[in-house]
Design an enzyme around this catalytic site. Structure first.
Site, PDB file in Angstrom:
ATOM      1  N   ASN A   1      -9.416 -16.310 -10.554  1.00  0.00           N
ATOM      2  CA  ASN A   1      -8.602 -15.310  -9.861  1.00  0.00           C
ATOM      3  C   ASN A   1      -7.188 -15.864  -9.825  1.00  0.00           C
ATOM      4  O   ASN A   1      -6.983 -16.981  -9.370  1.00  0.00           O
ATOM      5  CB  ASN A   1      -9.168 -15.126  -8.438  1.00  0.00           C
ATOM      6  CG  ASN A   1      -8.230 -14.360  -7.519  1.00  0.00           C
ATOM      7  OD1 ASN A   1      -7.390 -13.589  -7.980  1.00  0.00           O
ATOM      8  ND2 ASN A   1      -8.377 -14.573  -6.223  1.00  0.00           N
ATOM      9  N   GLY A   2      -6.218 -15.087 -10.322  1.00  0.00           N
ATOM     10  CA  GLY A   2      -4.834 -15.570 -10.322  1.00  0.00           C
ATOM     11  C   GLY A   2      -4.215 -15.353 -11.689  1.00  0.00           C
ATOM     12  O   GLY A   2      -4.755 -14.621 -12.525  1.00  0.00           O
TER      13      GLY A   2
ATOM     14  N   CYS B   1      -9.382  -9.861  -7.730  1.00  0.00           N
ATOM     15  CA  CYS B   1     -10.505 -10.507  -8.406  1.00  0.00           C
ATOM     16  C   CYS B   1     -11.375 -11.206  -7.365  1.00  0.00           C
ATOM     17  O   CYS B   1     -10.870 -11.862  -6.465  1.00  0.00           O
ATOM     18  CB  CYS B   1     -10.096 -11.532  -9.466  1.00  0.00           C
ATOM     19  SG  CYS B   1      -9.201 -10.818 -10.828  1.00  0.00           S
TER      20      CYS B   1
ATOM     21  N   TRP C   1      -9.836  -7.595 -11.352  1.00  0.00           N
ATOM     22  CA  TRP C   1      -8.690  -6.680 -11.318  1.00  0.00           C
ATOM     23  C   TRP C   1      -7.785  -7.168 -12.441  1.00  0.00           C
ATOM     24  O   TRP C   1      -7.235  -8.266 -12.365  1.00  0.00           O
ATOM     25  CB  TRP C   1      -7.997  -6.757  -9.959  1.00  0.00           C
ATOM     26  CG  TRP C   1      -6.923  -5.725  -9.806  1.00  0.00           C
ATOM     27  CD1 TRP C   1      -7.097  -4.432  -9.408  1.00  0.00           C
ATOM     28  CD2 TRP C   1      -5.519  -5.899 -10.030  1.00  0.00           C
ATOM     29  NE1 TRP C   1      -5.883  -3.784  -9.383  1.00  0.00           N
ATOM     30  CE2 TRP C   1      -4.892  -4.652  -9.757  1.00  0.00           C
ATOM     31  CE3 TRP C   1      -4.723  -6.961 -10.437  1.00  0.00           C
ATOM     32  CZ2 TRP C   1      -3.521  -4.465  -9.879  1.00  0.00           C
ATOM     33  CZ3 TRP C   1      -3.350  -6.782 -10.569  1.00  0.00           C
ATOM     34  CH2 TRP C   1      -2.769  -5.531 -10.273  1.00  0.00           C
TER      35      TRP C   1
ATOM     36  N   LYS D   1      -0.943   6.546   2.642  1.00  0.00           N
ATOM     37  CA  LYS D   1      -2.394   6.780   2.690  1.00  0.00           C
ATOM     38  C   LYS D   1      -2.772   7.913   1.750  1.00  0.00           C
ATOM     39  O   LYS D   1      -3.753   7.829   1.027  1.00  0.00           O
ATOM     40  CB  LYS D   1      -2.866   7.136   4.103  1.00  0.00           C
ATOM     41  CG  LYS D   1      -2.943   6.019   5.113  1.00  0.00           C
ATOM     42  CD  LYS D   1      -4.067   5.020   4.906  1.00  0.00           C
ATOM     43  CE  LYS D   1      -3.646   3.860   4.055  1.00  0.00           C
ATOM     44  NZ  LYS D   1      -2.929   2.785   4.611  1.00  0.00           N
TER      45      LYS D   1
ATOM     46  N   LYS E   1      -7.686  -4.822  -2.954  1.00  0.00           N
ATOM     47  CA  LYS E   1      -7.227  -5.389  -1.689  1.00  0.00           C
ATOM     48  C   LYS E   1      -6.969  -6.875  -1.872  1.00  0.00           C
ATOM     49  O   LYS E   1      -7.534  -7.482  -2.771  1.00  0.00           O
ATOM     50  CB  LYS E   1      -8.362  -5.200  -0.682  1.00  0.00           C
ATOM     51  CG  LYS E   1      -7.924  -4.797   0.689  1.00  0.00           C
ATOM     52  CD  LYS E   1      -9.124  -4.443   1.519  1.00  0.00           C
ATOM     53  CE  LYS E   1      -8.727  -4.290   2.950  1.00  0.00           C
ATOM     54  NZ  LYS E   1      -7.855  -3.135   3.161  1.00  0.00           N
TER      55      LYS E   1
ATOM     56  N   GLU F   1       3.675   5.606   6.423  1.00  0.00           N
ATOM     57  CA  GLU F   1       2.275   5.188   6.316  1.00  0.00           C
ATOM     58  C   GLU F   1       1.377   6.377   5.956  1.00  0.00           C
ATOM     59  O   GLU F   1       0.464   6.241   5.136  1.00  0.00           O
ATOM     60  CB  GLU F   1       1.848   4.518   7.636  1.00  0.00           C
ATOM     61  CG  GLU F   1       0.392   4.119   7.742  1.00  0.00           C
ATOM     62  CD  GLU F   1      -0.094   3.152   6.671  1.00  0.00           C
ATOM     63  OE1 GLU F   1       0.725   2.629   5.895  1.00  0.00           O
ATOM     64  OE2 GLU F   1      -1.319   2.948   6.588  1.00  0.00           O
TER      65      GLU F   1
ATOM     66  N   HIS G   1      19.617  15.572   3.860  1.00  0.00           N
ATOM     67  CA  HIS G   1      20.473  14.814   2.932  1.00  0.00           C
ATOM     68  C   HIS G   1      19.852  14.745   1.532  1.00  0.00           C
ATOM     69  O   HIS G   1      20.220  13.891   0.737  1.00  0.00           O
ATOM     70  CB  HIS G   1      20.725  13.413   3.478  1.00  0.00           C
ATOM     71  CG  HIS G   1      21.435  13.424   4.794  1.00  0.00           C
ATOM     72  ND1 HIS G   1      22.769  13.750   4.917  1.00  0.00           N
ATOM     73  CD2 HIS G   1      20.990  13.208   6.051  1.00  0.00           C
ATOM     74  CE1 HIS G   1      23.111  13.714   6.195  1.00  0.00           C
ATOM     75  NE2 HIS G   1      22.049  13.391   6.898  1.00  0.00           N
TER      76      HIS G   1
ATOM     77  N   ARG H   1     -11.821  -6.291  -4.070  1.00  0.00           N
ATOM     78  CA  ARG H   1     -10.762  -7.108  -4.676  1.00  0.00           C
ATOM     79  C   ARG H   1     -10.495  -6.732  -6.136  1.00  0.00           C
ATOM     80  O   ARG H   1      -9.615  -7.315  -6.771  1.00  0.00           O
ATOM     81  CB  ARG H   1     -11.144  -8.597  -4.610  1.00  0.00           C
ATOM     82  CG  ARG H   1     -11.391  -9.103  -3.222  1.00  0.00           C
ATOM     83  CD  ARG H   1     -11.840 -10.556  -3.260  1.00  0.00           C
ATOM     84  NE  ARG H   1     -10.756 -11.409  -3.658  1.00  0.00           N
ATOM     85  CZ  ARG H   1      -9.900 -11.993  -2.836  1.00  0.00           C
ATOM     86  NH1 ARG H   1     -10.019 -11.800  -1.536  1.00  0.00           N
ATOM     87  NH2 ARG H   1      -8.942 -12.743  -3.292  1.00  0.00           N
TER      88      ARG H   1
ATOM     89  N   GLU I   1      -2.284   6.844  -2.098  1.00  0.00           N
ATOM     90  CA  GLU I   1      -3.144   5.803  -2.666  1.00  0.00           C
ATOM     91  C   GLU I   1      -4.596   6.236  -2.815  1.00  0.00           C
ATOM     92  O   GLU I   1      -5.288   5.746  -3.698  1.00  0.00           O
ATOM     93  CB  GLU I   1      -3.037   4.485  -1.891  1.00  0.00           C
ATOM     94  CG  GLU I   1      -3.601   4.508  -0.503  1.00  0.00           C
ATOM     95  CD  GLU I   1      -3.421   3.185   0.216  1.00  0.00           C
ATOM     96  OE1 GLU I   1      -3.398   2.135  -0.425  1.00  0.00           O
ATOM     97  OE2 GLU I   1      -3.315   3.208   1.456  1.00  0.00           O
TER      98      GLU I   1
HETATM   99  C1  F6R Z   1      -2.369   0.099   1.775  1.00  0.00           C
HETATM  100  C2  F6R Z   1      -2.687  -1.306   1.699  1.00  0.00           C
HETATM  101  C3  F6R Z   1      -1.676  -2.225   1.118  1.00  0.00           C
HETATM  102  C4  F6R Z   1      -1.611  -3.517   1.941  1.00  0.00           C
HETATM  103  C5  F6R Z   1      -0.684  -4.542   1.268  1.00  0.00           C
HETATM  104  C6  F6R Z   1      -0.529  -5.785   2.105  1.00  0.00           C
HETATM  105  O1  F6R Z   1      -3.395   0.826   2.382  1.00  0.00           O
HETATM  106  O2  F6R Z   1      -3.740  -1.726   2.080  1.00  0.00           O
HETATM  107  O3  F6R Z   1      -0.435  -1.622   1.027  1.00  0.00           O
HETATM  108  O4  F6R Z   1      -1.163  -3.198   3.219  1.00  0.00           O
HETATM  109  O5  F6R Z   1      -1.197  -4.873   0.017  1.00  0.00           O
HETATM  110  O6  F6R Z   1      -1.748  -6.414   2.288  1.00  0.00           O
HETATM  111  P1  F6R Z   1      -1.964  -7.476   3.432  1.00  0.00           P
HETATM  112  O7  F6R Z   1      -1.835  -6.754   4.731  1.00  0.00           O
HETATM  113  O8  F6R Z   1      -3.367  -7.974   3.209  1.00  0.00           O
HETATM  114  O9  F6R Z   1      -0.935  -8.531   3.267  1.00  0.00           O
END
Ligand code: F6R
Length: 615
Positions: free
Chosen positions: A102-103, A2, A76, A492, A610, A488, A511, A27, A495
């Site tokens: 936000n929260g 948010c 969000w 990527k 994010k 990773e 396994h 966000r 997501e």
């Molecule tokens: C994936 C991604 C998330 C963040 C995770 C932690 O591309 O961006 O998995 O890595 O939410 O976020 P931070 O690094 O901001 O604590």
């Protein structure tokens, strides 16, 4: 999660708020809304729309927007589905107060039931609407001014919040408060900006105050800012200077922020090293490490706590610290660590990795470890963020704002800082000889130019993406330092393209996951490890024997793998501890192109946001 933007001053609030909401859209983009106060008709105009900020802008066209005060929100969804009604701002029972939040208010249900018992009715399913009703109910019941009522209400709620409240009857004041969700106040010339982070503020002022937990700020049109705690203790605002420039927040010539951020990596990795390494003079110095050196060098154990991509970087940290510095390391999902009762003592060092510096689970894990007396070290991108502030010491990665929801340059920045720390500690603790120390330093300095050569293979990677874009599943395999890179790469892909993908240690394949392999299962193998080359060749043969399609990331000149893999992407040779910094780049590009070819919005993937400030 948010985004919050608010403005009070003598400019028009609406364009500032919309501009800010666009910057904060990473966000959350389930809905957007604004509340504006029109001086002429004395009314509060609230506009809300499900979907992205653009939906709101289209809706508001031709509606009255004249106002020099306003609050705006991009959501969000947590409580209540994403629709026009649950969008913020929310109004109090009388319609006099408007709030953005936000929260999560965890005890909202019991408060709501009590308020319903007192005759309140609610239009949305949100916890936020309950909070603003509570504030107004307290104000009326106890005959308090708004600031006092906010203070009393916040002392009754459990959970996390960053809020801004506007009062129709007092359009010369905004009230903001935070607990476990970020809020920053920009101080302009006779004007204030309030936002979830500094990105909506930086083009207007460089002077900011970051609110601390349980602080309430009252900003007035006359330029007055008062800061108090929920316990009513007066605080002196700590005014800081922003280190951010506006170009960093623009896409420039790139179609998406994610692509821009992938291509920024030669620069962002250089920034992570700036002032910390000098190959000519043969040294590495990590400032934060030096300031806590005695505690860190004496640590019995490092515990790395993080989430998502940052957790993957943390796994690479485990390989680095254990191999180079011979310090035992555990890597924890912060979300699990916070609810266990882990054995943590005063000789443990907790290293938190976080791009945003605001991830709720990582913050909570740190708070718990702090209570147990551990030393806290932060490796963070966002300057002034909550994690940066709670830690005893730390190192910023200096990657600049990361706006694409999928993390890219933050990952390589984190791995760079972890490598600097491990090499530094390894040498200082006498665990690596000077010759190897110097070799790693000079190799690390060459990483940005090597990343650049991989970026120049973008067209080749795009071609491979085109060949496999219609897949439904993918398996990523890697060994040693490149096992976390496999995780990773898989993250990527899933997501941003919504393709199911899994990362595995290559040797684990037999396994279980080998059962999945057939001609429809592409296997992306990170095969640039020097030490396990033959074993990786065997893994590739095992996949080929089951008709799997192999895309291999190999070291330049690797003719052995080139002959057996379906596609190879060559990357420059480097020392194995630094190899993730190179091998992850083609995986980022591969996911980007596949997602784009499937018509996905790579910067704003569905359901994600994010800066995960909720649990
Ligand atoms: C994936 C991604 C998330 C963040 C995770 C932690 O591309 O961006 O998995 O890595 O939410 O976020 P931070 O690094 O901001 O604590």
């Amino acid at each position: 999660m948010c985004g919050i933007v608010a403005y009070i001053g003598n400019k028009q609030a609406y364009p500032i708020i919309i501009n800010g909401l666009r910057r904060l859209e990473y966000r959350g983009y389930d809905s957007a809304g604004v509340a504006l106060h029109n001086r002429e008709d004395g009314n509060m105009h609230v506009y809300k729309r499900k979907g992205k900020v653009q939906e709101l802008v289209d809706f508001v066209k031709k509606k009255p927007i004249e106002s020099t005060i306003g609050i705006g929100h991009t959501r969000w969804a947590t409580h209540g589905k994403p629709d026009n009604i649950n969008a913020h701002p929310h109004l109090s029972g009388s319609g006099r107060l408007a709030i953005i939040h936000n929260g999560i208010i965890e005890n909202y249900d019991s408060i709501k039931k009590a308020l319903i018992g007192e005759g309140h009715s609610f239009t949305s399913q949100t916890d936020t609407e309950v909070l603003i009703h509570l504030i107004e109910a307290i104000q009326e019941r106890d005959n308090l001014n708004l600031e006092e009522a906010v203070r009393v209400a916040l002392s009754q709620v459990v959970g996390a919040y960053a809020i801004v409240i506007m009062d129709k009857e007092n359009p010369n004041q905004l009230i903001a408060a935070r607990k476990a969700s970020p809020l920053v106040i920009g101080i302009g010339d006779g004007e204030f900006f309030i936002a979830s982070d500094a990105t909506p503020i930086v083009e207007y002022t460089q002077k900011v105050v970051y609110l601390n937990d349980e602080e309430i700020a009252v900003v007035n049109r006359d330029g007055d800012l008062t800061l108090k705690t929920i316990a009513n203790e007066l605080k002196t605002p700590f005014v800081q200077q922003l280190e951010m420039n506006i170009e960093e927040l623009e896409k420039g010539d790139y179609e998406y922020f994610m692509l821009k951020e992938i291509f920024e990596q030669p620069t962002s990795i250089t920034s992570a090293m700036a002032g910390r390494i000098n190959a000519g003079e043969g040294w590495i110095k990590v400032g934060g490490l030096m300031s806590t050196y005695d505690k860190i060098a004496a640590a019995k154990r490092f515990i790395i706590a993080a989430c998502g991509t940052s957790w993957h970087a943390g796994l690479i940290g485990e390989y680095l610290f254990e191999e180079l510095a011979r310090i035992p390391v555990e890597v924890e999902y912060a979300s699990e660590m916070r609810y266990r009762n882990p054995i943590i003592g005063t000789d443990d060092v907790i290293i938190a990795l976080s791009q945003s510096g605001e991830t709720a689970d990582t913050m909570a894990a740190l708070e718990m470890a702090k209570k147990k007396g551990a030393t806290l070290y932060g490796i963070v991108n966002s300057v002034g963020s909550s994690i940066a502030r709670i830690t005893d010491a730390g190192s910023y990665i200096h990657a600049g704002p990361e706006i694409g929801v999928a993390s890219t340059k933050a990952f390589t920045g984190q791995v760079t800082v972890l490598a600097l720390m491990a090499i530094n500690l390894g040498y200082e603790r006498g665990r690596i000889p000077r010759s190897y120390y110097l070799q790693l330093i000079s190799e690390l300095e060459r990483i940005p130019e090597k990343v650049q050569t991989i970026l120049e293979k973008n067209d080749q990677i795009k071609f491979i993406a085109g060949e496999i874009k219609d897949i439904s599943n993918a398996l990523y395999l890697g060994r040693g330092y490149n096992f976390p890179v496999a995780l990773e790469g898989a993250l990527k892909l899933k997501e941003i393209s919504y393709i199911h993908a899994e990362g595995y240690p290559a040797a684990e394949m037999k396994h279980g996951p080998i059962a999945l392999i057939d001609e429809n299962m592409p296997v992306i193998i990170i095969a640039n490890n020097k030490s396990a080359h033959e074993k990786i060749v065997s893994n590739i043969q095992e996949v080929k024997a089951r008709k799997g399609q192999v895309i291999a990331i190999v070291t330049e000149g690797d003719t052995v793998i080139s002959e057996i893999a379906d596609y190879v992407i060559e990357i420059p040779e480097t020392d194995e501890p630094l190899s993730p910094l190179l091998s992850v780049i083609p995986l980022q590009l591969l996911s980007y192109h596949i997602a784009l070819m499937r018509g996905c919005n790579v910067d704003q993937p569905r359901n994600l946001a994010k800066s995960v400030t909720v649990e």
